[in-house]
Design an enzyme around this catalytic site. Structure first.
Site, PDB file in Angstrom:
ATOM      1  CG  ASN A  75      20.422  69.702   4.842  1.00 26.83           C
ATOM      2  OD1 ASN A  75      20.529  70.631   5.638  1.00 26.83           O
ATOM      3  ND2 ASN A  75      19.805  69.826   3.672  1.00 26.83           N
ATOM      4  NE  ARG A  76      23.993  65.202  11.240  1.00 32.01           N
ATOM      5  CZ  ARG A  76      23.278  64.451  12.088  1.00 32.01           C
ATOM      6  NH1 ARG A  76      22.474  65.033  12.947  1.00 32.01           N
ATOM      7  NH2 ARG A  76      23.416  63.142  12.069  1.00 32.01           N
TER       8      ARG A  76
END
Ligand code: CTP
Ligand code: CA
Length: 227
Positions: free
Chosen positions: A34-35
């Site tokens: 994920n970011r």
């Protein structure tokens, strides 16, 4: 410290902060991730140290250096993070789950790199990961074990307050820092904006500003709840 203008109101306390984003391996070279940059978690660790706490930072794939003085446990996956957080929490006064934990992981890990063939690719089947925050809440409710103050984070894109209140209840935490993602906020940026919801019904609005400022506001609320 002297220059910070903040009290050392966490002196003698042990806090656990999770930061970054977990990676769930598909094969030796690929993962589902994920970011999350880890910046908010690092800011929480740094500010807790300034306020005198002993800090255990459970860091998942954070590239920036951890603040000097923190005990760092590097992890990769949600299951590794669970082990590290639960063990660090045994003697902790507070825990802040700032990490973005993958909800799901691939059902199987391929020991060898998956090859490209002319056949249709196989779908990647997912299974659910343990919910670390909910487990901390459950453990405390059933046995009184673990940190006195439990803090979660939530990134919401819509119905921010309604989703936040429901999540706070579901997770059994004391505080939930709800930030609205998207619109250039949160991921990878030095700024954040949030509403901090509490189990006693309070909602504290923290306007857009440095992640460090939000971190201090979180510790203000934690310190007020420590026995
Ligand atoms: N969290 C956790 N373990 C998980 C998933 C989330 O400990 N397996 C923690 C996060 O670190 C965060 C909080 O729970 O502090 C909320 O995470 P979030 O993803 O917003 O909540 P979910 O319950 O997973 O709900 P959804 O992703 O569906 O919004
Ligand atoms: Ca989630």
């Amino acid at each position: 410290g002297v220059l910070s203008g903040r009290p050392r109101d966490l002196a003698g306390r042990h806090v656990v902060v999770s930061a970054g984003g977990t990676r769930e391996a598909i094969d030796p070279v690929r993962f589902i991730g994920n970011r999350s940059s880890g910046l908010q978690g690092l800011a929480l660790a740094r500010t807790a140290l300034v306020r005198g706490a002993g800090v255990t930072l459970v860091a998942a794939n954070v590239t920036l250096p951890a603040p000097a003085g923190a005990e760092v446990i590097a992890v990769e996956s949600a299951r590794e993070m669970r082990e590290a957080v639960l063990s660090a929490c045994r003697d902790a006064d507070a825990v802040v789950m700032a990490a973005a934990v993958a909800d799901f992981r691939p059902a199987e890990y391929h020991d060898n790199k998956i090859k490209k063939t002319s056949a249709e690719p196989d779908p990647i089947r997912l299974v659910e990961n343990p919910d670390i925050l909910a487990e901390l809440g459950r453990r405390r409710a059933s046995s009184g074990e673990g940190p006195a103050v439990i803090v979660g984070f939530a990134a919401e894109t819509d119905d921010v307050l309604a989703n936040g209140h429901a999540k706070l209840k579901r997770k059994g935490c004391d505080l939930l820092v709800v930030n609205q993602v998207g619109a250039g906020l949160a991921f990878g940026t030095p700024d954040n904006a949030a509403v901090v919801l509490s189990a006693d019904g309070d909602a504290v609005d923290v306007p857009r500003g440095p992640k460090e400022d939000l971190a201090h506001r979180v510790w203000d609320l934690v310190a007020a709840r420590l026995p």
